[in-house]
Design a protein around this motif. Structure first.
Motif, PDB file in Angstrom:
ATOM      1  N   SER A  35      67.855  47.781  79.314  1.00  0.00           N
ATOM      2  CA  SER A  35      68.555  47.966  80.592  1.00  0.00           C
ATOM      3  C   SER A  35      69.407  46.740  80.875  1.00  0.00           C
ATOM      4  O   SER A  35      68.989  45.613  80.594  1.00  0.00           O
ATOM      5  N   CYS A  36      70.612  46.978  81.368  1.00  0.00           N
ATOM      6  CA  CYS A  36      71.519  45.890  81.769  1.00  0.00           C
ATOM      7  C   CYS A  36      71.891  46.119  83.229  1.00  0.00           C
ATOM      8  O   CYS A  36      71.523  47.133  83.822  1.00  0.00           O
ATOM      9  N   HIS A  37      72.655  45.194  83.788  1.00  0.00           N
ATOM     10  CA  HIS A  37      73.055  45.307  85.184  1.00  0.00           C
ATOM     11  C   HIS A  37      74.359  46.090  85.316  1.00  0.00           C
ATOM     12  O   HIS A  37      74.588  46.766  86.296  1.00  0.00           O
ATOM     13  N   THR A  38      75.216  45.958  84.294  1.00  0.00           N
ATOM     14  CA  THR A  38      76.549  46.577  84.367  1.00  0.00           C
ATOM     15  C   THR A  38      76.751  47.557  83.212  1.00  0.00           C
ATOM     16  O   THR A  38      76.187  47.377  82.126  1.00  0.00           O
ATOM     17  N   ASN A  57      65.949  49.909  85.149  1.00  0.00           N
ATOM     18  CA  ASN A  57      64.847  49.073  84.656  1.00  0.00           C
ATOM     19  C   ASN A  57      63.520  49.836  84.615  1.00  0.00           C
ATOM     20  O   ASN A  57      62.689  49.609  83.741  1.00  0.00           O
ATOM     21  N   ALA A  70      64.166  39.725  80.025  1.00  0.00           N
ATOM     22  CA  ALA A  70      65.164  38.765  79.537  1.00  0.00           C
ATOM     23  C   ALA A  70      66.308  38.596  80.527  1.00  0.00           C
ATOM     24  O   ALA A  70      67.453  38.428  80.132  1.00  0.00           O
ATOM     25  N   LYS A  75      66.840  36.463  88.952  1.00  0.00           N
ATOM     26  CA  LYS A  75      66.936  37.931  89.065  1.00  0.00           C
ATOM     27  C   LYS A  75      65.565  38.580  89.135  1.00  0.00           C
ATOM     28  O   LYS A  75      65.442  39.799  89.263  1.00  0.00           O
ATOM     29  N   ALA A 102      61.552  33.919  80.659  1.00  0.00           N
ATOM     30  CA  ALA A 102      62.241  33.166  81.721  1.00  0.00           C
ATOM     31  C   ALA A 102      61.657  31.781  81.944  1.00  0.00           C
ATOM     32  O   ALA A 102      60.440  31.614  82.007  1.00  0.00           O
ATOM     33  N   ASN A 126      64.710  29.578  72.019  1.00  0.00           N
ATOM     34  CA  ASN A 126      65.953  28.836  72.246  1.00  0.00           C
ATOM     35  C   ASN A 126      67.130  29.531  71.558  1.00  0.00           C
ATOM     36  O   ASN A 126      66.927  30.441  70.751  1.00  0.00           O
TER      37      ASN A 126
END
Ligand code: NAP
Length: 275
Positions: A35-38, A57, A70, A75, A102, A126
């Motif tokens: 899932s992404c925001h945009t 989500n 992630a 957020k 996070a 990293n």
């Protein structure tokens, strides 16, 4: 359909992890949901990795055996309610493993927000993960079994090295590996600047500087020798390297590195305390 791994957010780190997993064959593209925001990010991820990407989500958390958080730490407040709702509907129930990468979100925070019965793994990777040379530290809550941990290690070993550490080490991990690539890039840039000052073309200087850092790092990892002993082996008595070492000591290189790293570690401690 049940997916093996679901990503909540898939930016720099998410894509590094996803790329490593697919390349190593640990999961197939049709076993992953993101899932992404945009919509733009969803399309990018779908195009590049051929995985399913959605804007929901809850759908991801409800349909994956491993749910990888992630998104940026700021957020979390926004995504946690949907993740929790999804986990409650997940057919795998309490066997679902939640992995968070996070900074500043400790196991206590994750348990408080997702429930004490949830299997939770906190990881600090990293960005060299992007080229298969990541360094990740994993720490777990009481619900995670040996088998879960073994599986999680295979995920993070697919793009570099991974070790299990006690949670009390996580702030040190952020200093020594999570954030340190930025300090190493500064060192490479400075090393190249010196060569440019002496007349070397800039592009060539970056290659010479970066390859030297890569080679020196490999020497530490592969010979098992103390870094001080390796340094001594380069320093002929009265030679050029020793002249450089003396000046670096005079300018406080080690103190500067340690102080910078301690500032990073302190910031991590402060961020974790806020929750
Ligand atoms: N970068 C590092 O060096 C590093 C190292 C270790 C750990 N970490 C940790 O890794 C995590 C991710 O960092 P990053 O550098 O990958 O961040 P990033 O590149 O900004 O990616 C964040 C992702 O989260 C998505 N997102 C934002 N809001 C969302 C929402 N409400 N629902 C679902 N997805 C949402 C974004 O989607 P859109 O693209 O659609 O906005 C994007 O895909 C952070 O928690 C960070 O602490 C980073």
């Amino acid at each position: 359909m049940g997916y093996k791994i679901g990503f909540i957010g898939c930016g720099n780190m998410g894509r590094a992890i996803l790329g490593g997993l697919l390349k190593a064959g640990i999961v197939k593209a049709d076993e992953v949901i993101i899932s992404c925001h945009t919509k733009k990010s969803c399309s990018e991820v779908e195009e590049e990795y051929h995985v399913k990407a959605v804007l929901d989500n809850q759908e991801v958390a409800g349909n994956a055996d491993v749910v990888l958080l992630a998104v940026k730490p700021n957020k979390f407040e926004e995504v946690i309610p949907d993740v929790k709702a999804g986990l409650e509907q997940n057919a795998a129930g309490e066997n679902t493993i939640v992995i968070s990468i996070a900074a500043g979100k400790d196991i206590a925070y994750l348990e408080k927000n997702l429930g004490k019965n949830q299997k939770i793994i906190r990881v600090m990777p990293n960005t060299p993960a992007l080229v298969g040379e990541g360094m990740s530290a994993l720490t777990v809550n009481a619900k995670v079994t040996e088998e879960d941990l073994k599986y999680a290690l295979t995920i993070f070993e697919s793009f570099g090295k991974a070790e299990v550490v006690p949670e009390s080490m996580m702030d040190a991990v952020i200093g020594v590996s999570g954030s340190s690539p930025a300090y190493v890039y500064m060192f490479i840039e400075a090393l190249a600047d010196g060569a440019v000052a002496a007349g070397m073309p800039r592009k060539q200087a970056y290659t010479f500087a970066a390859q030297s850092v890569l080679g020196a790092a490999k020497m530490v990892l592969e010979t098992g020798q103390h870094p001080g002993a390796l340094k001594d082996a380069v320093c002929s008595p009265g030679g050029t390297t020793m002249a450089g070492v003396l000046e670096l000591e005079k300018q406080g290189l080690r103190n500067a590195v340690i102080a910078g790293e301690m500032a990073c570690i302190q910031k991590s401690i402060d961020m974790t305390k806020c929750d």
